[in-house]
Structure formats: C-alpha cells, structure tokens
Motif scaffolding. Structure first.
Motif, PDB file in Angstrom:
ATOM      1  N   SER A 256     -10.200 -11.621  -3.343  1.00 25.60           N
ATOM      2  CA  SER A 256      -9.304 -12.501  -2.969  1.00 25.60           C
ATOM      3  C   SER A 256      -8.596 -11.785  -1.127  1.00 25.60           C
ATOM      4  CB  SER A 256      -7.743 -11.884  -3.644  1.00 25.60           C
ATOM      5  OG  SER A 256      -7.822 -10.547  -3.893  1.00 25.60           O
ATOM      6  N   GLN A 257      -7.737 -12.311  -0.562  1.00 25.91           N
ATOM      7  CA  GLN A 257      -7.553 -12.444   0.473  1.00 25.91           C
ATOM      8  C   GLN A 257      -6.000 -11.757   0.890  1.00 25.91           C
ATOM      9  OE1 GLN A 257      -9.344 -13.089   3.191  1.00 25.91           O
ATOM     10  NE2 GLN A 257     -11.297 -13.530   2.016  1.00 25.91           N
ATOM     11  N   GLN A 258      -5.906 -10.841   1.797  1.00 22.22           N
ATOM     12  CA  GLN A 258      -4.425 -10.590   1.668  1.00 22.22           C
ATOM     13  C   GLN A 258      -3.245 -11.097   2.706  1.00 22.22           C
ATOM     14  OE1 GLN A 258      -3.901  -6.730   2.987  1.00 22.22           O
ATOM     15  NE2 GLN A 258      -6.282  -6.760   3.245  1.00 22.22           N
ATOM     16  N   SER A 259      -2.304 -11.567   1.955  1.00 18.06           N
ATOM     17  CA  SER A 259      -1.935 -11.990   2.686  1.00 18.06           C
ATOM     18  C   SER A 259      -0.862 -11.184   3.336  1.00 18.06           C
ATOM     19  CB  SER A 259      -0.527 -13.431   1.670  1.00 18.06           C
ATOM     20  OG  SER A 259       0.085 -12.365   0.190  1.00 18.06           O
ATOM     21  N   VAL A 260      -0.101 -11.887   4.241  1.00 13.45           N
ATOM     22  CA  VAL A 260       0.704 -11.741   5.399  1.00 13.45           C
ATOM     23  C   VAL A 260       2.561 -11.312   4.548  1.00 13.45           C
ATOM     24  CG1 VAL A 260       2.060 -11.439   7.661  1.00 13.45           C
ATOM     25  CG2 VAL A 260      -0.008 -12.569   7.191  1.00 13.45           C
ATOM     26  N   ARG A 261       2.591  -9.915   3.865  1.00  9.27           N
ATOM     27  CA  ARG A 261       4.011  -9.629   4.208  1.00  9.27           C
ATOM     28  C   ARG A 261       4.989  -9.064   4.545  1.00  9.27           C
ATOM     29  NH1 ARG A 261       4.463 -11.394  -1.759  1.00  9.27           N
ATOM     30  NH2 ARG A 261       2.183 -11.152  -3.251  1.00  9.27           N
ATOM     31  N   PRO A 262       5.960  -8.816   4.232  1.00 13.44           N
ATOM     32  CA  PRO A 262       7.337  -8.250   5.345  1.00 13.44           C
ATOM     33  C   PRO A 262       6.894  -6.643   4.939  1.00 13.44           C
ATOM     34  CG  PRO A 262       8.181  -9.587   3.610  1.00 13.44           C
ATOM     35  CD  PRO A 262       6.959  -9.589   3.404  1.00 13.44           C
ATOM     36  N   GLY A 263       7.999  -5.883   6.423  1.00 12.20           N
ATOM     37  CA  GLY A 263       7.196  -4.733   6.289  1.00 12.20           C
ATOM     38  C   GLY A 263       7.636  -3.846   5.425  1.00 12.20           C
ATOM     39  N   ASN A 264       8.585  -4.212   4.371  1.00 11.17           N
ATOM     40  CA  ASN A 264       9.063  -3.890   2.953  1.00 11.17           C
ATOM     41  C   ASN A 264       8.284  -3.962   1.717  1.00 11.17           C
ATOM     42  OD1 ASN A 264      10.253  -5.986   2.608  1.00 11.17           O
ATOM     43  ND2 ASN A 264      11.870  -5.224   1.460  1.00 11.17           N
ATOM     44  N   TYR A 265       7.264  -3.775   2.233  1.00 11.69           N
ATOM     45  CA  TYR A 265       6.254  -4.488   1.022  1.00 11.69           C
ATOM     46  C   TYR A 265       4.860  -3.418   1.084  1.00 11.69           C
ATOM     47  CZ  TYR A 265       2.484  -6.526  -1.791  1.00 11.69           C
ATOM     48  OH  TYR A 265       1.758  -7.221  -2.879  1.00 11.69           O
ATOM     49  N   MET A 266       4.383  -2.712   0.205  1.00  8.77           N
ATOM     50  CA  MET A 266       2.862  -1.920   0.196  1.00  8.77           C
ATOM     51  C   MET A 266       2.290  -2.157  -1.119  1.00  8.77           C
ATOM     52  SD  MET A 266       1.177   0.784   1.459  1.00  8.77           S
ATOM     53  CE  MET A 266       1.742   1.213   2.695  1.00  8.77           C
ATOM     54  N   SER A 267       0.760  -2.424  -0.670  1.00  5.48           N
ATOM     55  CA  SER A 267       0.046  -3.025  -2.221  1.00  5.48           C
ATOM     56  C   SER A 267      -0.149  -1.595  -2.603  1.00  5.48           C
ATOM     57  CB  SER A 267      -0.696  -3.569  -1.172  1.00  5.48           C
ATOM     58  OG  SER A 267      -0.905  -4.759  -1.163  1.00  5.48           O
ATOM     59  N   VAL A 268       0.022  -1.453  -3.988  1.00  7.84           N
ATOM     60  CA  VAL A 268      -0.545  -0.393  -4.444  1.00  7.84           C
ATOM     61  C   VAL A 268      -2.138  -0.740  -4.867  1.00  7.84           C
ATOM     62  CG1 VAL A 268       0.111   0.428  -6.833  1.00  7.84           C
ATOM     63  CG2 VAL A 268       1.327   0.588  -5.212  1.00  7.84           C
ATOM     64  N   LEU A 269      -3.146  -0.265  -5.326  1.00  6.13           N
ATOM     65  CA  LEU A 269      -4.307  -1.050  -5.514  1.00  6.13           C
ATOM     66  C   LEU A 269      -4.911   0.169  -6.164  1.00  6.13           C
ATOM     67  CD1 LEU A 269      -6.104  -1.325  -2.259  1.00  6.13           C
ATOM     68  CD2 LEU A 269      -4.589  -2.874  -3.484  1.00  6.13           C
ATOM     69  N   GLY A 270      -4.998   0.141  -8.257  1.00 11.68           N
ATOM     70  CA  GLY A 270      -4.889   0.006  -9.709  1.00 11.68           C
ATOM     71  C   GLY A 270      -6.142   0.322  -9.150  1.00 11.68           C
ATOM     72  N   SER A 271      -6.974   1.591  -9.954  1.00  8.32           N
ATOM     73  CA  SER A 271      -8.710   1.965  -9.876  1.00  8.32           C
ATOM     74  C   SER A 271      -9.444   0.620 -10.927  1.00  8.32           C
ATOM     75  CB  SER A 271      -8.796   3.187 -10.695  1.00  8.32           C
ATOM     76  OG  SER A 271      -8.275   3.293 -11.354  1.00  8.32           O
ATOM     77  N   GLU A 272      -8.196   0.718 -12.098  1.00 11.16           N
ATOM     78  CA  GLU A 272      -8.700  -0.036 -13.162  1.00 11.16           C
ATOM     79  C   GLU A 272      -8.939  -2.147 -12.999  1.00 11.16           C
ATOM     80  OE1 GLU A 272      -5.628  -1.714 -15.580  1.00 11.16           O
ATOM     81  OE2 GLU A 272      -3.605  -1.063 -14.751  1.00 11.16           O
ATOM     82  N   SER A 273      -8.726  -2.028 -11.701  1.00 11.04           N
ATOM     83  CA  SER A 273      -8.444  -3.697 -10.865  1.00 11.04           C
ATOM     84  C   SER A 273     -10.386  -3.299 -10.027  1.00 11.04           C
ATOM     85  CB  SER A 273      -7.360  -3.734 -10.332  1.00 11.04           C
ATOM     86  OG  SER A 273      -6.630  -3.473 -10.891  1.00 11.04           O
ATOM     87  N   PHE A 274     -10.905  -2.709 -10.587  1.00 14.24           N
ATOM     88  CA  PHE A 274     -12.146  -2.121  -9.664  1.00 14.24           C
ATOM     89  C   PHE A 274     -12.828  -1.561  -9.954  1.00 14.24           C
ATOM     90  CE2 PHE A 274      -8.976  -1.921  -6.483  1.00 14.24           C
ATOM     91  CZ  PHE A 274      -9.474  -2.845  -5.150  1.00 14.24           C
ATOM     92  N   ARG A 275     -14.698  -2.483 -10.380  1.00 19.92           N
ATOM     93  CA  ARG A 275     -15.643  -1.438 -10.472  1.00 19.92           C
ATOM     94  C   ARG A 275     -15.917  -0.971  -9.484  1.00 19.92           C
ATOM     95  NH1 ARG A 275     -12.603  -2.010 -13.576  1.00 19.92           N
ATOM     96  NH2 ARG A 275     -12.656  -3.372 -15.418  1.00 19.92           N
TER      97      ARG A 275
END
Length: 240
Positions: A94-113
């Motif tokens: 999936s591609q990262q979309s452009v987000r405002p400066g007050n947005y921070m991605s949280v990447l959870g280990s459960e979503s990765f292999r």
C-alpha cells in the motif's frame, strides 16, 4: 509522565476495547460525556485535561473491514494543534498518502509478516512502532521484536489481553525493554488502572502511556494527571 488518550473506532463510533476481542467491542459508555461520537469524546478528553497527543485505532481498517479515513481526516482538520497517532493497520504494497503535519502513523507488528517487514524502511523512521502482544505471545512479524535496527525512537509495548481488563500494565515486560534498549522511548499500553500504575511505570523508566478505561471511569482524575506531569506525588518517605 505524558498521558495519551486512546480512541478506538469501530463502525463509525468510539468503542470500549476489552482484551483484544474486537468482535465484541461496544460503543463507549463514559462518565466524560453522553455520546460515543468521536468529536464528543475528544472534546470531553480536552475538558478533562489539555492533552496534546491522541492515539486512534481504526479497528475496521486493522481488520480489513473498511475504515474511517474521512472521519480521521476531519479530526485532523478540526484539531490542527493536536497530534494524532493513528493505527490504520498496514497492507503490503500500500502507498503512503500525504498527511497533515499533525498526523503520525502507528505501525503495529500484528499487521506485518517476516516477508513484508522490509517495507517499514519506506517510512524512514517517521512512525511510531507498536510491538503487539496477546499476553505473552508476540503478534505478527517475529523478527520485528528482535531487530532494533528496524525500530524508530518511539515504541509502544501493546499487551492486548490487558486492554480494558483493569489488571495493571505489564511492568516486567516493559522493564525488560527499558533495560535492554535504554536509548529508546517505550510507551506503555494495556491495563493501566490509576495514578499508582503510572507512578510504577515512571519508576522503571517509562514516561508515556496510552490510557482509555481509567480516564472514562474517573479512576484517573484531572488532578491526578496534573500532579503526575508535575511529579508532585510523594515518595515512600512522604516527601514531595
């Protein structure tokens, strides 16, 4: 101690998370407000305390059952001075979309292999990592738990079985991470009941915590939060 209120979104409303059983989550019943609407819940949190950061879990997106992208974008626009940590799951490629400066991605280990773990590098350390556990079992890509070269500076230790359980945080697990990786900022998530739990976390070196149930129930009050942030609680001798 920095407290980060948690907002769990499912089917358009804020829900009460309990021990990772997402199919059983019900709309939040809180003493802070009479609505499970995200707007009302955020306003209620802000009436309790001048929080600067919020954590949002888009449970539909995490479970690949739609998502709340538009609703979250509205919150980002409405509260531009707040920072939102957002876990919307992650799908390979999936591609990262452009987000405002007050947005921070949280990447959870459960979503990765293990075979997709390399895709984390595309975020260039501009994310918060969540190392997810059921109770003792690591969820998702196992190598992500043992390779600190993949970690950003801020790492949530999320014990899903303790979420909403009133069982207290996993102090042993958090203390172990703090000892082994003293250069990282570990954030507690799951089971926090009251100010004493937060004092115990501070004692082992954890200075940020994701909190929901204790705020909604009133077991963590506005005075508690102010005093924790100012470190105004007495030590064992009784002195401040």
């Amino acid at each position: 101690m920095k407290i980060i209120p948690v907002i769990d979104l499912k089917d358009g409303v804020v829900v009460h998370a309990r021990q990772g059983r997402r199919d059983q989550y019900q709309p939040i019943n809180t003493r802070l407000c009479n609505s499970s609407d995200i707007d009302s819940v955020i306003e209620a949190f802000l009436n309790l305390h001048d929080f600067s950061t919020f954590y949002i879990a888009d449970l539909n997106a995490i479970m690949h059952q739609g998502g709340h992208g538009r609703l979250i974008d509205e919150m980002l626009a409405r509260f531009p001075k707040l920072t939102f940590w957002v876990d919307s799951g992650y799908q390979s490629g999936s591609q990262q979309s452009v987000r405002p400066g007050n947005y921070m991605s949280v990447l959870g280990s459960e979503s990765f292999r293990d075979e997709t773990i390399g895709e984390i590098k595309a975020f260039d350390n501009n994310f918060v990592l969540s190392l997810d556990y059921s109770l003792t079992d690591a969820l998702g890509a196992k190598s992500l738990f043992s390779n600190p070269n993949l970690w950003p500076d801020h790492i949530i230790i999320m014990t899903l079985a303790r979420v909403g359980s009133h069982s207290g945080p996993d102090l042993d697990k958090l203390a172990r991470f703090c000892r082994q990786y003293p250069d990282k900022n570990f954030i507690a998530a799951g089971g926090i009941r009251n100010k004493q739990d937060l004092l115990d976390l501070s004692e082992i070196g954890v200075e940020q915590a994701l909190v929901a149930s204790a705020l909604h129930s009133g077991h963590l009050s506005a005075d508690d939060i102010r005093n924790l942030q100012a470190k105004k609680y007495p030590d064992e001798s009784g002195y401040f």
